[in-house]
Enzyme design. Sequence first.
Site, mmCIF file in Angstrom:
data_model
loop_
_atom_site.group_PDB
_atom_site.id
_atom_site.type_symbol
_atom_site.label_atom_id
_atom_site.label_comp_id
_atom_site.label_asym_id
_atom_site.label_seq_id
_atom_site.Cartn_x
_atom_site.Cartn_y
_atom_site.Cartn_z
ATOM 1 N N CYS A 2 0.863 -1.183 0.000
ATOM 2 C CA CYS A 2 0.000 0.000 0.000
ATOM 3 C C CYS A 2 0.897 1.229 0.000
ATOM 4 O O CYS A 2 2.099 1.134 0.210
ATOM 5 C CB CYS A 2 -0.873 0.009 1.240
ATOM 6 S SG CYS A 2 -1.857 -1.487 1.408
ATOM 7 N N ARG A 27 1.427 1.556 -6.054
ATOM 8 C CA ARG A 27 1.631 0.593 -4.963
ATOM 9 C C ARG A 27 0.339 -0.128 -4.582
ATOM 10 O O ARG A 27 0.358 -1.087 -3.813
ATOM 11 C CB ARG A 27 2.182 1.312 -3.736
ATOM 12 C CG ARG A 27 3.532 1.946 -3.970
ATOM 13 C CD ARG A 27 3.977 2.666 -2.726
ATOM 14 N NE ARG A 27 4.255 1.728 -1.657
ATOM 15 C CZ ARG A 27 5.440 1.213 -1.388
ATOM 16 N NH1 ARG A 27 6.479 1.553 -2.123
ATOM 17 N NH2 ARG A 27 5.610 0.357 -0.399
ATOM 18 N N TRP A 70 -3.822 -1.783 -1.442
ATOM 19 C CA TRP A 70 -3.892 -3.041 -2.183
ATOM 20 C C TRP A 70 -4.372 -4.061 -1.161
ATOM 21 O O TRP A 70 -3.663 -4.389 -0.211
ATOM 22 C CB TRP A 70 -2.526 -3.425 -2.726
ATOM 23 C CG TRP A 70 -2.531 -4.637 -3.611
ATOM 24 C CD1 TRP A 70 -2.883 -4.697 -4.927
ATOM 25 C CD2 TRP A 70 -2.176 -5.970 -3.239
ATOM 26 N NE1 TRP A 70 -2.776 -5.971 -5.385
ATOM 27 C CE2 TRP A 70 -2.351 -6.788 -4.384
ATOM 28 C CE3 TRP A 70 -1.755 -6.561 -2.048
ATOM 29 C CZ2 TRP A 70 -2.092 -8.147 -4.372
ATOM 30 C CZ3 TRP A 70 -1.496 -7.926 -2.041
ATOM 31 C CH2 TRP A 70 -1.662 -8.705 -3.195
ATOM 32 N N ASN A 96 0.762 0.034 6.134
ATOM 33 C CA ASN A 96 1.206 -0.827 5.040
ATOM 34 C C ASN A 96 1.840 -2.053 5.671
ATOM 35 O O ASN A 96 2.680 -1.918 6.551
ATOM 36 C CB ASN A 96 2.230 -0.070 4.179
ATOM 37 C CG ASN A 96 2.806 -0.933 3.081
ATOM 38 O OD1 ASN A 96 2.191 -1.901 2.648
ATOM 39 N ND2 ASN A 96 3.996 -0.582 2.611
ATOM 40 N N GLY A 97 1.424 -3.245 5.267
ATOM 41 C CA GLY A 97 2.003 -4.469 5.835
ATOM 42 C C GLY A 97 0.916 -5.370 6.378
ATOM 43 O O GLY A 97 -0.247 -5.257 6.001
ATOM 44 N N GLU A 475 9.709 -14.003 -19.808
ATOM 45 C CA GLU A 475 9.482 -12.603 -19.437
ATOM 46 C C GLU A 475 8.444 -11.949 -20.361
ATOM 47 O O GLU A 475 7.571 -11.200 -19.909
ATOM 48 C CB GLU A 475 10.825 -11.845 -19.487
ATOM 49 C CG GLU A 475 10.747 -10.338 -19.366
ATOM 50 C CD GLU A 475 10.061 -9.845 -18.089
ATOM 51 O OE1 GLU A 475 9.825 -10.638 -17.178
ATOM 52 O OE2 GLU A 475 9.727 -8.652 -18.047
ATOM 53 N N LYS A 479 4.871 -10.333 -19.280
ATOM 54 C CA LYS A 479 4.523 -8.931 -19.561
ATOM 55 C C LYS A 479 3.171 -8.861 -20.241
ATOM 56 O O LYS A 479 2.323 -8.052 -19.879
ATOM 57 C CB LYS A 479 5.616 -8.328 -20.459
ATOM 58 C CG LYS A 479 5.872 -6.898 -20.280
ATOM 59 C CD LYS A 479 6.796 -6.533 -19.134
ATOM 60 C CE LYS A 479 6.708 -7.360 -17.918
ATOM 61 N NZ LYS A 479 7.704 -7.150 -16.923
ATOM 62 N N GLU A 482 0.241 -9.894 -17.878
ATOM 63 C CA GLU A 482 0.079 -8.951 -16.772
ATOM 64 C C GLU A 482 -0.720 -7.709 -17.183
ATOM 65 O O GLU A 482 -1.569 -7.247 -16.433
ATOM 66 C CB GLU A 482 1.489 -8.564 -16.312
ATOM 67 C CG GLU A 482 1.572 -7.567 -15.196
ATOM 68 C CD GLU A 482 3.023 -7.280 -14.815
ATOM 69 O OE1 GLU A 482 3.917 -7.423 -15.670
ATOM 70 O OE2 GLU A 482 3.254 -6.899 -13.661
ATOM 71 N N HIS A 498 6.447 -31.588 -26.481
ATOM 72 C CA HIS A 498 6.158 -32.515 -25.373
ATOM 73 C C HIS A 498 4.819 -32.198 -24.705
ATOM 74 O O HIS A 498 4.580 -32.634 -23.583
ATOM 75 C CB HIS A 498 7.291 -32.466 -24.341
ATOM 76 C CG HIS A 498 8.600 -32.958 -24.886
ATOM 77 N ND1 HIS A 498 8.809 -34.272 -25.244
ATOM 78 C CD2 HIS A 498 9.756 -32.296 -25.180
ATOM 79 C CE1 HIS A 498 10.049 -34.414 -25.712
ATOM 80 N NE2 HIS A 498 10.637 -33.226 -25.688
ATOM 81 N N LYS A 594 2.720 -2.649 -7.651
ATOM 82 C CA LYS A 594 4.124 -2.607 -8.058
ATOM 83 C C LYS A 594 5.033 -3.355 -7.087
ATOM 84 O O LYS A 594 5.910 -4.092 -7.487
ATOM 85 C CB LYS A 594 4.553 -1.134 -8.158
ATOM 86 C CG LYS A 594 5.982 -0.925 -8.596
ATOM 87 C CD LYS A 594 6.129 -1.166 -10.065
ATOM 88 C CE LYS A 594 7.537 -0.938 -10.568
ATOM 89 N NZ LYS A 594 7.711 -1.583 -11.881
HETATM 90 O O1 M6R Z 1 10.594 -5.274 -6.973
HETATM 91 P P1 M6R Z 1 10.922 -6.658 -7.450
HETATM 92 O O2 M6R Z 1 11.828 -6.680 -8.607
HETATM 93 O O3 M6R Z 1 11.394 -7.553 -6.346
HETATM 94 O O4 M6R Z 1 9.512 -7.240 -7.937
HETATM 95 C C1 M6R Z 1 9.388 -8.570 -8.336
HETATM 96 C C2 M6R Z 1 8.076 -8.806 -9.061
HETATM 97 O O5 M6R Z 1 6.995 -8.524 -8.217
HETATM 98 C C3 M6R Z 1 7.958 -7.947 -10.322
HETATM 99 O O6 M6R Z 1 9.038 -8.128 -11.181
HETATM 100 C C4 M6R Z 1 6.653 -8.272 -11.079
HETATM 101 O O7 M6R Z 1 6.702 -9.566 -11.570
HETATM 102 C C5 M6R Z 1 6.448 -7.254 -12.202
HETATM 103 N N1 M6R Z 1 5.200 -6.573 -12.013
HETATM 104 C C6 M6R Z 1 6.436 -7.854 -13.558
HETATM 105 O O8 M6R Z 1 6.277 -6.885 -14.543
#
Ligand code: M6R
Length: 599
Positions: A2, A27, A70, A96-97, A475, A479, A482, A498, A594
């Site tokens: 958050c 966040r 969040w 936050n937490g 990756e 992307k 997401e 396979h 994020k």
């Molecule tokens: O801040 P970090 O690099 O530790 O975050 C890791 C993942 O949460 C982050 O890379 C996430 O997968 C991204 N939103 C992907 O685009």
Amino acid sequence: MCGITGYIGEHTSSAVLKTGLQNLEYRGYDSAGIALVGDELQVYKQQGTIDGLSIPTTETATHGIGHTRWSTHGEPTDENAHPHTDCSGDVAVVHNGIISNYDDLKQELGGHLFESETDTEVIPHLIEEELTAGADLRAAVMRALTRLEGSFAIAVTHVEYDGIVAARQDSPLVIGHGDEGMYLGSDVTAFVEYTQQVSYLEDGDVAHIDATGMTVFNDGERVTRSVQTVDWDATAAGKAGHDHYMHKEIHEQPTALRQAISGRIDELAGHATLEVDLRDAFLESIDEIHIVACGTSYHAGLYAKELFEPLTDVSVRVDLASEYRVHDGHDTQRTLVIAVTQSGETADTLTAIRQAKSCGMTTLAITNTVGSTITREVDDALFIKAGPEIGVAATKTFVSQVTILALFGTYLSRLRGTLAAGDAADLLANIRQLPSAVQIVLDAESQIQRLASQYADSEAFFFIGRALGYPVALESALKLKEISYAHAEGFAAGELKHGPLALVTEDTPVIALLNSGAIADQTRTNVKEVEARGGPVVGLTTTGQPDSFCRHTIEIPELGRLEPLVSNVALQLFAYHVANELGRSIDKPRNLAKSVTVE
Ligand code: M6R
């Protein structure tokens, strides 16, 4: 997970807090709220984004706190939105937490009136009990904290208290020192348009902030926290004319890379000159590296493993941080654990690092975030210097993470005498050419946009690659799923036959990494298998080597072992334009945030 803001000073507090929350929305964006202290304490909060939060224009409070959420405990409703108050409505808290013992505390607080399903709400009631017992706000917060288990960053106001009390334990909090007041934020973005002078709180800190400054206590003792200047400003955190942060950040990659590389290659001597504090003798003695990370950072780790192994005699293992386990019998003295994390706050990665440390292993962080929790816990940290990344999708930080890992690989191999001078020179030359190779791909955006618009409505997307192409396949699928919510999967190209080949139809484009460093010849066989079943293939090939088996090709400048990394930029653009065609919330995809500070 958050975002927290706070402000006390000469500006209109509601405006500063609202700006702060808008800046921190990446966040979390399920609900938002603000508590303002004037003649009385007023709380404005509701489900949805900060833009929907209406605050009367007559509101002239001198200070307050804010929150963008969040959800973890309880759905994103008006009631569960922060701030939360005590029974009297005099105390307001944002958090936050996670408070892990909140169920027990709620029972202990039997006579109190609870209005939400959150874990946070126990905090104002615990503070209320201490205030009733005669403590002032700071002392009441300190005593309440002793009853909390879990991780938290909190900010607290009281109707009769001329200030804000803030505390942190395993969740970030930064204080900003401005000419016209003092600021509080989960990170610097919250207030960077007002000040670049910041102090990072440490675990166990409780700070009193008023309009003239801050006083910090830890374990009951007054402590000093230095004031540092952040080296980026509000312009770096804005959209600079782009429709989305993600688009801006994709286009910032040449600059981010130049910042990452600058001063870290000795051109004359032909080697990397990283500011590594770990002792040479230790680096010479290791026989294993564990890379721990999540999401995109994990994929950077996979790419680094492929780069490292030909360079050094050290074996490299890459683990998802949440799956990292150290087993008995492991030689912990000869292992380096590298945590790769953009934010430096990811709970899973922090847990992995703590496990490694508790077993006596040496730890190194590769991160973008100065002052983050991980930098305080590891033995050494290398910064990728990518500048703020606001879009939830990680883009520019991926290429910078891989670049710093590549530099670290050459640094290590030189130290250990395992790298032939010619090989080092080749990789360093590729690193130096990386910004301009990325720029060439960015300049070809319109071709990639056309492909994205042609295939945006496809049933599913599959990405295939081998060797250095495999992490890029993973990756690129991450992307795309997401930000577009499309079904997207990355496969090792050889695995397609396979099982996953059963999914391929005319409506499932397959994107194939056919670059140098990606064992393209064997992947071509898999491309033919896909085309034979009517699946359209988009091949990423080296410039000048178009592939006749692919329905479409995107040409990538020749760049040795870094060429698949450049392909990744093309596929970021592809994901962006697919999501844009589908009208998705690109910077704030559903259900995500994020920085993931819960396990
Ligand atoms: O801040 P970090 O690099 O530790 O975050 C890791 C993942 O949460 C982050 O890379 C996430 O997968 C991204 N939103 C992907 O685009």
